[in-house]
Design a protein around this motif. Structure first.
Motif, PDB file in Angstrom:
ATOM      1  N   VAL A 121       0.847  -1.193   0.000  1.00 17.02           N
ATOM      2  CA  VAL A 121       0.000   0.000   0.000  1.00 17.02           C
ATOM      3  C   VAL A 121       0.886   1.249   0.000  1.00 17.02           C
ATOM      4  O   VAL A 121       1.712   1.426   0.888  1.00 17.02           O
ATOM      5  N   PHE A 122       0.730   2.077  -1.041  1.00 15.60           N
ATOM      6  CA  PHE A 122       1.445   3.351  -1.081  1.00 15.60           C
ATOM      7  C   PHE A 122       0.508   4.430  -0.551  1.00 15.60           C
ATOM      8  O   PHE A 122      -0.473   4.771  -1.207  1.00 15.60           O
ATOM      9  N   ILE A 123       0.794   4.915   0.638  1.00 18.93           N
ATOM     10  CA  ILE A 123       0.042   6.055   1.175  1.00 18.93           C
ATOM     11  C   ILE A 123       0.718   7.274   0.556  1.00 18.93           C
ATOM     12  O   ILE A 123       1.808   7.669   0.957  1.00 18.93           O
ATOM     13  N   HIS A 124       0.056   7.819  -0.460  1.00 22.48           N
ATOM     14  CA  HIS A 124       0.739   8.689  -1.425  1.00 22.48           C
ATOM     15  C   HIS A 124       0.380  10.168  -1.240  1.00 22.48           C
ATOM     16  O   HIS A 124      -0.624  10.499  -0.618  1.00 22.48           O
ATOM     17  N   LYS A 125       1.209  11.019  -1.820  1.00 27.18           N
ATOM     18  CA  LYS A 125       1.075  12.490  -1.739  1.00 27.18           C
ATOM     19  C   LYS A 125       1.282  12.983  -0.323  1.00 27.18           C
ATOM     20  O   LYS A 125       0.602  13.909   0.125  1.00 27.18           O
ATOM     21  N   VAL A 126       2.190  12.384   0.410  1.00 30.38           N
ATOM     22  CA  VAL A 126       2.404  12.803   1.792  1.00 30.38           C
ATOM     23  C   VAL A 126       3.324  14.027   1.871  1.00 30.38           C
ATOM     24  O   VAL A 126       3.676  14.463   2.964  1.00 30.38           O
ATOM     25  N   ASP A 127       3.697  14.587   0.698  1.00 34.51           N
ATOM     26  CA  ASP A 127       4.645  15.712   0.733  1.00 34.51           C
ATOM     27  C   ASP A 127       4.120  16.928   1.488  1.00 34.51           C
ATOM     28  O   ASP A 127       4.854  17.627   2.133  1.00 34.51           O
ATOM     29  N   GLY A 128       2.796  17.189   1.410  1.00 32.63           N
ATOM     30  CA  GLY A 128       2.278  18.380   2.078  1.00 32.63           C
ATOM     31  C   GLY A 128       1.997  18.172   3.566  1.00 32.63           C
ATOM     32  O   GLY A 128       1.605  19.108   4.253  1.00 32.63           O
ATOM     33  N   LEU A 129       2.196  16.964   4.072  1.00 29.85           N
ATOM     34  CA  LEU A 129       1.724  16.635   5.424  1.00 29.85           C
ATOM     35  C   LEU A 129       2.852  16.669   6.458  1.00 29.85           C
ATOM     36  O   LEU A 129       3.992  16.352   6.157  1.00 29.85           O
ATOM     37  N   SER A 130       2.497  17.033   7.686  1.00 28.86           N
ATOM     38  CA  SER A 130       3.493  17.051   8.760  1.00 28.86           C
ATOM     39  C   SER A 130       3.840  15.610   9.159  1.00 28.86           C
ATOM     40  O   SER A 130       3.082  14.684   8.897  1.00 28.86           O
ATOM     41  N   GLU A 131       5.014  15.463   9.814  1.00 27.32           N
ATOM     42  CA  GLU A 131       5.463  14.127  10.246  1.00 27.32           C
ATOM     43  C   GLU A 131       4.388  13.434  11.090  1.00 27.32           C
ATOM     44  O   GLU A 131       4.069  12.273  10.865  1.00 27.32           O
ATOM     45  N   ASP A 132       3.856  14.171  12.058  1.00 26.52           N
ATOM     46  CA  ASP A 132       2.861  13.591  12.961  1.00 26.52           C
ATOM     47  C   ASP A 132       1.628  13.122  12.200  1.00 26.52           C
ATOM     48  O   ASP A 132       1.132  12.014  12.402  1.00 26.52           O
ATOM     49  N   TYR A 133       1.180  13.999  11.326  1.00 24.47           N
ATOM     50  CA  TYR A 133      -0.052  13.708  10.600  1.00 24.47           C
ATOM     51  C   TYR A 133       0.130  12.490   9.695  1.00 24.47           C
ATOM     52  O   TYR A 133      -0.742  11.626   9.591  1.00 24.47           O
ATOM     53  N   LYS A 134       1.314  12.421   9.045  1.00 25.00           N
ATOM     54  CA  LYS A 134       1.637  11.260   8.200  1.00 25.00           C
ATOM     55  C   LYS A 134       1.490   9.960   8.983  1.00 25.00           C
ATOM     56  O   LYS A 134       0.866   9.005   8.528  1.00 25.00           O
ATOM     57  N   LEU A 135       2.102   9.938  10.195  1.00 25.75           N
ATOM     58  CA  LEU A 135       2.086   8.706  10.982  1.00 25.75           C
ATOM     59  C   LEU A 135       0.670   8.391  11.465  1.00 25.75           C
ATOM     60  O   LEU A 135       0.276   7.227  11.515  1.00 25.75           O
ATOM     61  N   ASP A 136      -0.083   9.442  11.802  1.00 21.80           N
ATOM     62  CA  ASP A 136      -1.479   9.237  12.202  1.00 21.80           C
ATOM     63  C   ASP A 136      -2.267   8.569  11.078  1.00 21.80           C
ATOM     64  O   ASP A 136      -2.997   7.607  11.285  1.00 21.80           O
ATOM     65  N   ILE A 137      -2.101   9.110   9.884  1.00 23.84           N
ATOM     66  CA  ILE A 137      -2.828   8.569   8.734  1.00 23.84           C
ATOM     67  C   ILE A 137      -2.426   7.126   8.474  1.00 23.84           C
ATOM     68  O   ILE A 137      -3.260   6.253   8.252  1.00 23.84           O
ATOM     69  N   GLN A 138      -1.124   6.870   8.545  1.00 25.82           N
ATOM     70  CA  GLN A 138      -0.656   5.502   8.314  1.00 25.82           C
ATOM     71  C   GLN A 138      -1.267   4.542   9.333  1.00 25.82           C
ATOM     72  O   GLN A 138      -1.762   3.471   8.971  1.00 25.82           O
ATOM     73  N   ARG A 139      -1.273   4.966  10.599  1.00 29.90           N
ATOM     74  CA  ARG A 139      -1.832   4.122  11.656  1.00 29.90           C
ATOM     75  C   ARG A 139      -3.318   3.862  11.386  1.00 29.90           C
ATOM     76  O   ARG A 139      -3.796   2.733  11.494  1.00 29.90           O
ATOM     77  N   ASP A 140      -4.017   4.916  11.027  1.00 30.45           N
ATOM     78  CA  ASP A 140      -5.456   4.805  10.781  1.00 30.45           C
ATOM     79  C   ASP A 140      -5.738   3.847   9.610  1.00 30.45           C
ATOM     80  O   ASP A 140      -6.592   2.954   9.720  1.00 30.45           O
ATOM     81  N   ILE A 141      -4.994   4.017   8.534  1.00 25.39           N
ATOM     82  CA  ILE A 141      -5.219   3.168   7.360  1.00 25.39           C
ATOM     83  C   ILE A 141      -4.882   1.709   7.666  1.00 25.39           C
ATOM     84  O   ILE A 141      -5.646   0.794   7.334  1.00 25.39           O
ATOM     85  N   MET A 142      -3.762   1.488   8.342  1.00 20.21           N
ATOM     86  CA  MET A 142      -3.381   0.116   8.699  1.00 20.21           C
ATOM     87  C   MET A 142      -4.463  -0.537   9.556  1.00 20.21           C
ATOM     88  O   MET A 142      -4.856  -1.676   9.316  1.00 20.21           O
TER      89      MET A 142
END
Ligand code: GDP
Length: 343
Positions: A121-142
């Motif tokens: 799974v490529f959680i994509h377009k994370v360039d605009g997102l903060s480090e914290d938010y990226k990890l939150d999203i990854q956790r949520d999707i997983m």
């Protein structure tokens, strides 16, 4: 019956919803498109896989509309029968619940018959997102994927997650990880590269897919981004130069005239090999960088230590031996895949 395309080549399938970034990913990775220009891409643009001289075989599928598992005419085998990895692109900057539902449905449908397919799974377009938010999203999707699958009796389904963007090297990193899992003799390739680094005192060695600049294998010292970027940039330089002056194949009589007797003898005497011309050394500040073509798809790139020039004959000889070894391993891979295809 399996098509001939997959023989010896790891096959990847890129799926995801419209506008999730699939065309952009394939254009940036396989066609050297600058990321900014993807803004103007037609969403329907397709990768011309026939024209791709890559170590990988690569297909892109769009959603919605193409996959209907409940349609009796849907030929699952034609889509999933030969692929090594299914890459599912999720747009992290958009509402992603529908994407996850479709992914879950796809996994549940293909898991029983094609349990050997790696799901990436490529959680994509994370360039605009903060480090914290990226990890939150990854956790949520997983969480959402694992929950749904375990509700259906799939505990610990083998699914891998990558945070990606076409605006930096994360997309290439992710592809490297995906592709490395599909290479049967990876440990042997890595051992060869380790030997090479030791015997030539290289800092780092990569085996790159020339077209995509994805590394297929590397030695066991840690990958650092700057060195990876330098190496992949140099491949661009060489590809540009070779587009001007021509890569392979050259006419046989031309090669004979240039490299046949007595010239080959002379080269062999000096360097222990007859292919010195395809070994190019460039400098990044003080460190020489060595490139050596391995086959049509692959190139060996190594970062040497400062002041390694005087050891070039020895380096060239070692490189030659390792390239031979790499080719042998890749040949075995090809045969093995061929046999599996024939089953
Ligand atoms: P497709 O329909 O899945 O093929 O999606 P496209 O490749 O057409 O991409 C849709 C939009 O997403 C385009 O405007 C791209 O520029 C943009 N896009 C793709 N990848 C990225 C990324 O990594 N970061 C950002 N910010 N935008 C991206």
């Amino acid at each position: 019956a399996p098509g001939p395309a997959a023989k010896g080549k790891p096959r990847l399938l890129l799926m995801g919803q419209r506008r999730s970034g699939k065309s952009s990913i394939s254009s940036v990775v396989f066609n050297k498109m600058p990321p900014n220009e993807t803004l103007f891409l037609e969403s329907t643009a397709r990768v011309q896989k026939e024209a791709m001289r890559s170590f990988m075989d690569f297909q892109v599928w769009d959603f919605p509309g193409q996959l209907d598992f409940f349609d009796p005419n849907f030929d699952q085998d034609a889509v999933f029968g030969e692929i090594g990895a299914l890459i599912w692109v999720i747009d992290a900057q958009d509402e992603y619940l529908d994407a996850i539902n479709r992914l879950n449905m796809t996994i549940l449908n293909i898991q029983p018959a094609y349990s050997n397919i790696n799901i990436e799974v490529f959680i994509h377009k994370v360039d605009g997102l903060s480090e914290d938010y990226k990890l939150d999203i990854q956790r949520d999707i997983m969480q959402r994927i694992q929950d749904e699958l375990s509700d259906h009796g799939f505990e610990n389904a083998p699914i891998n997650f990558h945070l990606t963007s076409i605006y930096n090297h994360s997309i290439f990193e992710a592809f490297s990880k995906v592709i490395q899992k599909l290479i049967p003799h990876l440990p042997t390739l890595e051992a060869l590269l380790n030997d090479l680094c030791r015997s030539c005192r290289f800092e780092k060695a990569y085996l790159f897919d020339i077209v995509s600049k994805i590394y297929v294998a590397t030695d066991s010292s840690p990958v650092d981004m700057p060195s990876y970027e330098i190496c992949s940039d140099y491949i661009d330089v060489i590809v540009d130069v070779s587009e001007i002056f021509g890569w392979a194949p050259r006419p046989e009589d031309y090669v004979k005239a240039l490299e046949g007797p007595p010239w080959n003898k002379k080269l062999e005497d000096q360097t222990g090999c007859g292919a010195a011309e395809s070994c190019i050394v460039l400098t990044d500040q003080k460190r020489p960088i060595m490139l050596r073509e391995v086959n049509t798809y692959l190139v060996l790139v190594a970062i040497m230590k400062e002041g390694s020039y005087e050891k070039m004959p020895l380096v060239t000889m070692n490189v030659e031996t390792v390239v031979k070894g790499l080719l042998e391993v890749l040949e075995i891979t090809k045969q093995r895949n061929g046999v599996e295809d024939g089953r």
